[in-house]
Design a protein around this motif. Sequence first.
Motif, PDB file in Angstrom:
ATOM      1  N   ARG A  53      -5.306  16.060  11.152  1.00 32.45           N
ATOM      2  CA  ARG A  53      -5.968  14.932  12.147  1.00 32.45           C
ATOM      3  C   ARG A  53      -6.379  14.059  11.453  1.00 32.45           C
ATOM      4  NH1 ARG A  53      -5.992  16.308  18.601  1.00 32.45           N
ATOM      5  NH2 ARG A  53      -6.454  14.277  19.406  1.00 32.45           N
ATOM      6  N   ARG A  63      -6.563   5.718  19.515  1.00 29.85           N
ATOM      7  CA  ARG A  63      -5.520   5.137  20.003  1.00 29.85           C
ATOM      8  C   ARG A  63      -5.062   6.126  19.251  1.00 29.85           C
ATOM      9  NH1 ARG A  63      -3.231   0.690  21.141  1.00 29.85           N
ATOM     10  NH2 ARG A  63      -1.388   1.204  19.829  1.00 29.85           N
ATOM     11  N   PRO A  64      -4.489   7.827  20.030  1.00 28.38           N
ATOM     12  CA  PRO A  64      -3.551   8.571  19.329  1.00 28.38           C
ATOM     13  C   PRO A  64      -1.828   7.963  18.552  1.00 28.38           C
ATOM     14  CG  PRO A  64      -4.479   9.857  20.922  1.00 28.38           C
ATOM     15  CD  PRO A  64      -4.006   7.740  21.225  1.00 28.38           C
ATOM     16  N   ASP A  68      -6.431   7.627  15.488  1.00 29.97           N
ATOM     17  CA  ASP A  68      -6.349   9.200  16.086  1.00 29.97           C
ATOM     18  C   ASP A  68      -5.292   9.561  15.333  1.00 29.97           C
ATOM     19  OD1 ASP A  68      -6.687  12.053  15.984  1.00 29.97           O
ATOM     20  OD2 ASP A  68      -6.900  11.387  18.678  1.00 29.97           O
ATOM     21  N   VAL A  93      -3.979  14.580  23.866  1.00 28.52           N
ATOM     22  CA  VAL A  93      -3.101  13.791  24.009  1.00 28.52           C
ATOM     23  C   VAL A  93      -1.926  13.257  24.967  1.00 28.52           C
ATOM     24  CG1 VAL A  93      -3.877  13.913  21.154  1.00 28.52           C
ATOM     25  CG2 VAL A  93      -1.350  14.220  22.245  1.00 28.52           C
ATOM     26  N   PRO A 118       0.888   9.646  23.357  1.00 27.07           N
ATOM     27  CA  PRO A 118       0.499   9.159  22.443  1.00 27.07           C
ATOM     28  C   PRO A 118       1.602   8.067  22.042  1.00 27.07           C
ATOM     29  CG  PRO A 118       1.283  11.131  21.797  1.00 27.07           C
ATOM     30  CD  PRO A 118       1.507  11.156  23.510  1.00 27.07           C
TER      31      PRO A 118
END
Length: 276
Positions: free
Chosen positions: A24, A29-30, A56, A95, A98
Amino acid sequence: MPATISFPVATPGGPRTARVVHERRGAGRPLVLLHGIGHHWQAWQPVLDILAVDRDVIAVDLPGFGASERLPDGIPYDVDGVIPVLGALFEALGVERPDVAGNSLGGLLALELGRAGLVRSVTALAPARFWTEAERRYAFGVLSAMRAGARALPPPVVAWLARGAAGRAALTGTIYARPGRRSPAAVVAETRALREAPGFRATLAAGSTGLFMHDIPDIPVTIAWGTRDRVLPRRQGVRAKRVVPGARLVRLPGCGHVPMNDDPALVARVILDGSG
């Protein structure tokens, strides 16, 4: 550094624990990244830092691949088994819906996540299951031969071959148009990942039936194909566009089946443009 996350999943025998390794990076925003069969999260390494500037980014070792544990007993390696596990993974990671990008098997899973309403957008790079039966048999033959080669070669031989551009081409030229760009360490690691993946055989068997036949009308979908894909010919992208008519179909000039290595800047731009 990669981390391991444990989370509960339902099985016919009751709740079990799944353990998934992921990398990660970044913030925003994921964006979840899913690799292909026999690979690992490091397939995305060429684009990770580019994407992490604004997002992210979570690159996942799928269950049964890379450093992740195999699926708990009772969960099959087909779409019906894996998609709920990925949904539970998203929840464990914190999340919600996503963006997701996937390559090959990961591209198929990304599309299925979109169909299930679990993601905000989908970018599928050479996704599986848009083949004819002859194309499927060819692809499975190529993948099985790669697996057999990885299992037959002793690790010292792999390390020796990976030192030179010709050896790296012999080991990975089927999936990369520019295998010389891979580092010796990366080639050794991905050959080991292919050799040791406990989910390989079951995943391949699960893919032997069924085509992707579902439109995904409610979210942005991008389907991208390398012009030098030696595993799934780019004409399959045209079929994918017919099945998902609202998708944006993108050509990746000079790229092979795993295009992140061949043109990282282009692939990152396609993913970011597709996810808004």
